[in-house]
Design a protein around this motif. Structure first.
Motif, mmCIF file in Angstrom:
data_model
loop_
_atom_site.group_PDB
_atom_site.id
_atom_site.type_symbol
_atom_site.label_atom_id
_atom_site.label_comp_id
_atom_site.label_asym_id
_atom_site.label_seq_id
_atom_site.Cartn_x
_atom_site.Cartn_y
_atom_site.Cartn_z
ATOM 1 N N SER A 1 0.832 -1.617 -0.059
ATOM 2 C CA SER A 1 0.002 -0.003 -0.282
ATOM 3 C C SER A 1 0.893 1.490 0.126
ATOM 4 O O SER A 1 0.394 2.347 -0.405
ATOM 5 N N LEU A 2 1.970 1.803 0.643
ATOM 6 C CA LEU A 2 3.004 2.083 0.833
ATOM 7 C C LEU A 2 3.478 2.310 -0.394
ATOM 8 O O LEU A 2 3.662 3.574 -0.826
ATOM 9 N N GLU A 3 3.998 1.667 -1.361
ATOM 10 C CA GLU A 3 4.188 1.661 -2.528
ATOM 11 C C GLU A 3 3.463 2.089 -3.053
ATOM 12 O O GLU A 3 4.208 3.011 -4.256
ATOM 13 N N PHE A 4 2.431 2.562 -4.036
ATOM 14 C CA PHE A 4 1.191 2.239 -4.705
ATOM 15 C C PHE A 4 0.464 4.029 -3.429
ATOM 16 O O PHE A 4 0.989 5.183 -4.745
ATOM 17 N N ALA B 1 -14.910 -5.070 -10.119
ATOM 18 C CA ALA B 1 -14.712 -5.168 -11.253
ATOM 19 C C ALA B 1 -13.184 -5.747 -11.134
ATOM 20 O O ALA B 1 -12.969 -5.862 -10.620
ATOM 21 N N HIS B 2 -12.404 -6.873 -12.391
ATOM 22 C CA HIS B 2 -11.653 -7.289 -12.426
ATOM 23 C C HIS B 2 -10.298 -7.225 -13.553
ATOM 24 O O HIS B 2 -10.827 -7.080 -14.446
ATOM 25 N N GLY B 3 -9.613 -7.894 -13.202
ATOM 26 C CA GLY B 3 -8.442 -6.946 -14.624
ATOM 27 C C GLY B 3 -6.907 -7.385 -13.758
ATOM 28 O O GLY B 3 -7.261 -8.545 -12.233
ATOM 29 N N SER B 4 -5.999 -7.026 -14.182
ATOM 30 C CA SER B 4 -4.293 -6.979 -14.417
ATOM 31 C C SER B 4 -4.456 -6.648 -13.046
ATOM 32 O O SER B 4 -5.283 -5.298 -13.033
ATOM 33 N N LYS B 5 -3.305 -6.676 -12.448
ATOM 34 C CA LYS B 5 -3.479 -5.495 -11.423
ATOM 35 C C LYS B 5 -3.024 -4.390 -11.309
ATOM 36 O O LYS B 5 -3.874 -3.354 -10.845
ATOM 37 N N GLU B 6 -2.541 -3.971 -12.479
ATOM 38 C CA GLU B 6 -2.204 -2.375 -13.234
ATOM 39 C C GLU B 6 -3.517 -1.800 -13.117
ATOM 40 O O GLU B 6 -4.153 -0.533 -13.003
ATOM 41 N N GLN B 7 -4.700 -3.116 -14.130
ATOM 42 C CA GLN B 7 -5.662 -3.148 -14.412
ATOM 43 C C GLN B 7 -6.780 -2.127 -12.965
ATOM 44 O O GLN B 7 -7.565 -1.040 -12.944
ATOM 45 N N VAL B 8 -6.880 -2.999 -11.987
ATOM 46 C CA VAL B 8 -7.551 -2.791 -10.756
ATOM 47 C C VAL B 8 -6.925 -1.749 -10.092
ATOM 48 O O VAL B 8 -7.891 -0.572 -9.908
ATOM 49 N N GLU B 9 -5.580 -1.270 -9.871
ATOM 50 C CA GLU B 9 -5.329 -0.453 -9.706
ATOM 51 C C GLU B 9 -4.749 1.205 -9.531
ATOM 52 O O GLU B 9 -5.423 1.725 -9.444
ATOM 53 N N GLN B 10 -5.192 0.604 -10.826
ATOM 54 C CA GLN B 10 -5.979 2.717 -11.686
ATOM 55 C C GLN B 10 -6.847 2.426 -11.176
ATOM 56 O O GLN B 10 -8.067 3.696 -11.245
ATOM 57 N N GLN C 1 3.239 5.984 -2.495
ATOM 58 C CA GLN C 1 4.188 6.834 -3.609
ATOM 59 C C GLN C 1 3.852 7.717 -4.657
ATOM 60 O O GLN C 1 4.825 8.364 -5.125
ATOM 61 N N LEU C 2 3.629 6.289 -5.028
ATOM 62 C CA LEU C 2 3.670 6.586 -6.919
ATOM 63 C C LEU C 2 2.012 7.818 -7.324
ATOM 64 O O LEU C 2 2.163 7.650 -8.401
ATOM 65 N N THR C 3 1.507 7.487 -6.019
ATOM 66 C CA THR C 3 0.019 8.209 -6.693
ATOM 67 C C THR C 3 -0.696 8.589 -5.648
ATOM 68 O O THR C 3 -1.857 9.501 -6.645
ATOM 69 N N GLU C 4 -0.536 9.054 -4.483
ATOM 70 C CA GLU C 4 -1.251 9.395 -3.243
ATOM 71 C C GLU C 4 -0.981 11.360 -3.835
ATOM 72 O O GLU C 4 -1.575 12.064 -3.783
ATOM 73 N N ARG C 5 0.394 11.464 -4.424
ATOM 74 C CA ARG C 5 -0.277 13.153 -4.526
ATOM 75 C C ARG C 5 -0.940 13.488 -5.508
ATOM 76 O O ARG C 5 -1.513 14.533 -5.770
ATOM 77 N N SER C 6 -1.303 12.665 -6.880
ATOM 78 C CA SER C 6 -2.023 12.827 -7.779
ATOM 79 C C SER C 6 -2.699 12.818 -7.670
ATOM 80 O O SER C 6 -4.136 14.071 -7.987
#
Lengths: 188, 120
Positions: A79-82, B79-88, A84-89
């Motif tokens: 979660s922390l890694e994510f 929804a589901h998909g690849s890790k990148e998709q669901v993270e987005q 770092q990449l996304t919280e600012r935006s």
């Protein structure tokens, strides 16, 4: 007295009294200042530009935790890694929506474009999430209890005042979302 | 969630018009990550349904069904998909103020059918 948002020929329209606009502006400004990213010494300007923040931590404030939640349960490192990449935006996106609300509060009569309506629905939602944390709304029973406070003559302390403000923003957001759903239906 | 006046009683019967969404197209069975939306006592039922309709392109019936699942069961895989998709998707949901997490799908738990999206 405020008028509920509605969808009509002019688009999504509403009306707020000057005192109500002032109240909302204060709430919106509070949430914006909560969300302003911390200025960091030695922040790499390029990293900041693309929204990276390698020093970010999970927020300690409960309201901020709710606005900027962990993306994985039971995986703090992931979660922390994510974060770092996304919280600012994410913070910047939320601030943008709240600023759009603040801009719209300059006039009595509100006429919202579809994009503005979307920003308003997001901004009002974040305001309500923060108020709900301050009111300690943890479950539906707490929410029902707060919902009983509808009469401004009942405002006798900070908590009852906050409950009335929460109910006002809930009513406003509900009417806005109904107008937005009506607009979607009309187009479909 | 906070109840909305507009959620009628007729939505349960209206599940025959579900649309294919962009998420359906993106999802594939060999990359199983789920996007989970959690219940909270603040978000309006109408707003959650609106977000599902406008962001995922789900029909009103499908959006309401997923919203009610969140409300009643405490969570729903939307929804589901690849890790990148669901993270987005998750960060978009956080933008809307919905409480979203991603999780690896348990095997065979990536949502029923090959449509790729759980039907509640």
């Amino acid at each position: 007295m405020a008028k509920a948002f509605k969808y009509g020929l002019k688009g999504i329209t509403g009306y707020l009294e000057p005192a109500e606009r002032e109240l909302l502006r204060g709430l919106v400004d509070d949430v914006i200042s909560m969300l302003e990213p911390e200025a960091r010494e030695n922040q790499d300007p390029l990293a900041a530009l693309i929204g990276l923040d390698m020093e970010v931590k999970e927020p300690k404030d409960r309201a901020l935790q709710r606005l900027l939640p962990n993306v994985m349960k039971g995986d703090d490192a992931g979660s922390l890694e994510f974060r770092q990449l996304t919280e600012r935006s994410l913070r910047e996106g939320k601030i943008g929506a709240l600023r759009a609300v603040a801009l719209g509060l300059d006039k009595d009569d509100l006429v919202l474009t579809p994009e503005q309506a979307r920003y308003w629905s997001m901004g009002l939602n974040d305001v309500r999430l923060v108020l709900a944390e301050r009111l300690d709304i943890r479950d539906e029973a707490d929410a029902d209890h707060v919902h009983l406070m509808q009469d401004w003559s009942q405002a006798e302390d900070v908590e009852s005042y906050l409950a009335l403000v929460y109910n006002f923003t809930t009513w406003l957001q509900e009417s806005l979302v109904q107008a937005m759903l009506a607009a979607r239906e009309r187009k479909a | 969630m906070t109840p909305s006046v507009a959620i009628g009683t007729d939505i349960e019967e209206r599940s025959d018009t579900e649309q294919q969404s962009s998420t359906d197209v993106l999802a594939a069975p060999d990359i199983p990550w789920n996007l989970v939306i959690w219940n909270d006592p603040v978000n309006l039922m109408s707003y959650v349904s609106y977000v599902f309709q406008s962001y995922f392109g789900y029909s009103e019936a499908k959006a309401n069904k997923l919203m009610l699942e969140v409300h009643r069961k405490g969570r729903s895989i939307v929804a589901h998909g690849s890790k990148e998709q669901v993270e987005q998707h998750a960060v978009a949901m956080h933008g809307y103020g919905l409480w979203a997490t991603v999780e690896k799908a348990a095997s065979g738990n990536a949502g029923p059918g090959k449509g790729g999206v759980q039907r509640g």
